[in-house]
Design an enzyme around this catalytic site. Structure first.
Site, PDB file in Angstrom:
ATOM      1  N   CYS A  47       0.736  -1.218  -0.170  1.00 63.14           N
ATOM      2  CA  CYS A  47      -0.030   0.030  -0.228  1.00 63.14           C
ATOM      3  C   CYS A  47       1.020   1.443   0.075  1.00 63.14           C
ATOM      4  CB  CYS A  47      -0.895  -0.042   1.215  1.00 63.14           C
ATOM      5  SG  CYS A  47      -1.578   1.551   1.475  1.00 63.14           S
ATOM      6  N   HIS A  48       0.139   2.368  -0.431  1.00 65.18           N
ATOM      7  CA  HIS A  48       1.295   3.564  -0.622  1.00 65.18           C
ATOM      8  C   HIS A  48       1.769   3.995   0.577  1.00 65.18           C
ATOM      9  CE1 HIS A  48       1.070   5.036  -4.505  1.00 65.18           C
ATOM     10  NE2 HIS A  48      -0.222   4.336  -4.535  1.00 65.18           N
ATOM     11  N   THR A  49       1.045   3.690   2.093  1.00 62.30           N
ATOM     12  CA  THR A  49       1.515   4.066   3.257  1.00 62.30           C
ATOM     13  C   THR A  49       2.998   3.388   3.644  1.00 62.30           C
ATOM     14  OG1 THR A  49      -0.576   4.230   3.576  1.00 62.30           O
ATOM     15  CG2 THR A  49       0.651   4.575   5.478  1.00 62.30           C
ATOM     16  N   HIS A  69       0.746  -3.863   6.081  1.00 65.15           N
ATOM     17  CA  HIS A  69      -0.364  -3.487   6.981  1.00 65.15           C
ATOM     18  C   HIS A  69      -1.711  -4.050   6.318  1.00 65.15           C
ATOM     19  CE1 HIS A  69       0.019   0.190   4.558  1.00 65.15           C
ATOM     20  NE2 HIS A  69      -1.488   0.086   4.941  1.00 65.15           N
ATOM     21  N   GLU A  70      -1.458  -4.275   4.839  1.00 59.97           N
ATOM     22  CA  GLU A  70      -2.726  -4.723   4.062  1.00 59.97           C
ATOM     23  C   GLU A  70      -2.620  -6.323   3.855  1.00 59.97           C
ATOM     24  OE1 GLU A  70      -4.075  -1.780   1.284  1.00 59.97           O
ATOM     25  OE2 GLU A  70      -4.339  -3.651  -0.027  1.00 59.97           O
ATOM     26  N   CYS A  99     -10.201  -1.052  21.140  1.00 57.41           N
ATOM     27  CA  CYS A  99      -9.910  -1.577  22.297  1.00 57.41           C
ATOM     28  C   CYS A  99     -11.307  -1.885  22.887  1.00 57.41           C
ATOM     29  CB  CYS A  99      -8.789  -0.762  23.211  1.00 57.41           C
ATOM     30  SG  CYS A  99      -9.599   0.809  23.881  1.00 57.41           S
ATOM     31  N   CYS A 102     -11.952   2.598  25.410  1.00 58.73           N
ATOM     32  CA  CYS A 102     -11.631   4.021  25.598  1.00 58.73           C
ATOM     33  C   CYS A 102     -12.869   4.693  25.138  1.00 58.73           C
ATOM     34  CB  CYS A 102     -10.316   4.355  24.796  1.00 58.73           C
ATOM     35  SG  CYS A 102     -10.583   4.326  23.119  1.00 58.73           S
ATOM     36  N   CYS A 105     -13.388   4.565  21.191  1.00 55.59           N
ATOM     37  CA  CYS A 105     -14.128   3.357  20.897  1.00 55.59           C
ATOM     38  C   CYS A 105     -15.694   3.282  21.321  1.00 55.59           C
ATOM     39  CB  CYS A 105     -13.499   2.060  21.329  1.00 55.59           C
ATOM     40  SG  CYS A 105     -11.829   1.634  20.593  1.00 55.59           S
ATOM     41  N   CYS A 113      -9.337   4.853  17.977  1.00 49.80           N
ATOM     42  CA  CYS A 113      -8.898   4.226  19.369  1.00 49.80           C
ATOM     43  C   CYS A 113      -7.907   4.917  20.019  1.00 49.80           C
ATOM     44  CB  CYS A 113      -8.747   2.699  18.995  1.00 49.80           C
ATOM     45  SG  CYS A 113      -8.250   1.791  20.467  1.00 49.80           S
ATOM     46  N   ARG A 115      -5.513   3.815  21.393  1.00 47.74           N
ATOM     47  CA  ARG A 115      -4.230   3.133  20.978  1.00 47.74           C
ATOM     48  C   ARG A 115      -4.233   3.449  19.758  1.00 47.74           C
ATOM     49  NH1 ARG A 115      -2.854  -0.730  25.188  1.00 47.74           N
ATOM     50  NH2 ARG A 115      -4.581  -0.593  26.659  1.00 47.74           N
ATOM     51  N   CYS A 170      -7.142  -2.516   4.415  1.00 46.74           N
ATOM     52  CA  CYS A 170      -6.663  -1.099   4.312  1.00 46.74           C
ATOM     53  C   CYS A 170      -7.169  -0.472   2.950  1.00 46.74           C
ATOM     54  CB  CYS A 170      -5.063  -0.963   4.109  1.00 46.74           C
ATOM     55  SG  CYS A 170      -4.699   0.939   3.980  1.00 46.74           S
ATOM     56  N   ARG A 364      -3.371  -2.967  -7.314  1.00 49.95           N
ATOM     57  CA  ARG A 364      -2.870  -3.789  -6.015  1.00 49.95           C
ATOM     58  C   ARG A 364      -2.313  -4.829  -6.631  1.00 49.95           C
ATOM     59  NH1 ARG A 364      -3.088  -0.064  -3.151  1.00 49.95           N
ATOM     60  NH2 ARG A 364      -3.812   0.082  -0.848  1.00 49.95           N
TER      61      ARG A 364
HETATM   62 CU    CU Z   1      -2.682   1.200   3.500  1.00 48.06          CU
END
Ligand code: CU
Length: 372
Positions: A47-49, A69-70, A99, A102, A105, A113, A115, A170, A364
């Site tokens: 992903c771009h991030t 993360h994807e 979580c 909080c 959430c 969140c 977190r 994502c 992708r």
């Molecule tokens: Cu992403």
């Protein structure tokens, strides 16, 4: 499983330093500690991030790390205190945890969140050549195994194909949710989507699902327009075809501006254009693309005249609650996912996948990591 409680040696793509190719290494993944889950990653996508962190952020303190993360995978083992998840469950790791306790959430207004989305790398269960390797975005999925807090794990339909639904963790959710959750696009409205990568195309799909009557797809690469049509775009604008500002072009096309404009690039100039493309009185501009390097400037009158500028992270979805619903929508054929996948590779080929992404030649690339 036979590996529970033991250190697992496996392959991972390690980012040793910023701006360098990733290196396939054998790493050690320690067993999950309290409230943690060790996951065998089956499929992941770039992903771009990930690229942003590797190439643009220049955050030396964040290395070495395992990006990614994807993804989607299968639980290998769980640590003490994990109640809702068991070995064998199919799961999607979440870069924004939930979580459930909080202030954020408990509010229906946000998915933020307490977190936080951990873009800054954290302590991890990874070591490589005797060195600690940090965790990226709380997930680190460019690895055969990763360890994630149970707050950052969504349990999904056991029948879900992981090499497809990994995109729900994502890109697809980020664009789709920005439209349906954050913008709350109304039936009959006029929308513009800036940038037709995975996130932008998912935003186009969200506009169609919300009943928008005009969906203007904006990109400087006209090759993306065919794909945008698949997701419901009705009009196509290439800013390079016009000498005047894109906001004026859109204003003329829409009798004074669009009702909703989604920026899916992560460029502050485009963010400004998106806002200026909105109709005065009620137009809403949504920042979806990721960047945190530059200030965004806007003329106050743009807002004083009744426009709203909002941001959306992960499409406003609360991961543990909503990701399983997105997977179900896909399984029920109410959400497109396969159409975003342009390339298939294995984790070993990750640097090729990164190059494709840098050159804008893929939507992708799904990397197979372990057998399903
Ligand atoms: Cu992403």
């Amino acid at each position: 499983m036979a590996t529970a409680g033991k250190i697992i040696k496996c392959k991972a793509a390690v980012a040793w330093e910023p701006n360098k190719p990733l290196v396939m290494e054998e790493i050690e993944v320690a067993p999950p500690q309290a409230n943690e889950v060790r996951i065998k990653i089956v499929a992941t996508a770039v992903c771009h991030t990930d690229l942003y962190f590797l190439l643009e952020s220049n955050d030396e303190r964040g290395f070495p790390t395992v990006l990614g993360h994807e993804a989607a995978g299968i639980v290998e083992s769980v640590g003490p205190g994990v109640t809702e998840i068991q070995p064998g469950d199919k799961v999607i790791p979440l870069f924004i945890p939930q979580c459930r306790e909080c202030r954020f959430c408990k509010s229906p207004k946000t998915n933020q969140c307490v977190r936080e989305c951990q873009m800054a790398p954290l302590d991890s269960r990874f070591t490589c050549k005797g060195k600690k390797v940090l965790q990226f975005s709380g997930t680190s999925t460019f690895s055969e195994y990763t360890v994630v807090n149970q707050m950052a794990v969504a349990k999904i339909d056991p029948a879900a194909p992981l090499d497809k639904v990994c995109l729900i963790s994502c890109g697809v959710s980020t664009g789709y949710g920005a439209v349906v959750n954050t913008a709350k696009v109304e039936p009959g409205s006029t929308c513009a989507v800036f940038g037709l990568g995975c996130v932008g195309l998912a935003a186009v799909m969200g506009c169609q699902a919300a009943g928008a009557k005009k969906i203007i797809a904006v990109d400087i690469n006209p090759e993306k327009f065919e794909k945008a049509k698949v997701f419901g775009a009705t009009d196509f604008v290439n800013p390079k075809d016009h000498s005047k500002p894109i906001s004026e072009v859109l204003s003329e096309m829409t009798n004074g501006g669009v009702d909703f404009a989604m920026e899916c690039v992560g460029n502050v100039e485009v963010m400004r254009s998106a806002l200026e493309s909105c109709v005065k009185g009620w137009g809403v501009g949504i920042l979806v693309g990721w960047t945190d390097l530059y200030d965004l400037s806007v003329r106050p009158l743009q807002l004083i005249a009744g426009r709203t500028l909002k941001g959306s992270l992960f499409g406003g979805f609360k991961g543990r609650d909503d990701v399983p619903k997105m997977v179900k929508a896909y399984m029920d054929k109410k959400l497109k996912v396969d159409e975003f996948i342009t390339h298939h590779m294995s984790l070993d080929q990750i640097n090729d996948a990164i190059e494709l992404m840098k050159r804008g030649e893929c939507i992708r690339t799904v990397l197979s990591v372990s057998p399903q």
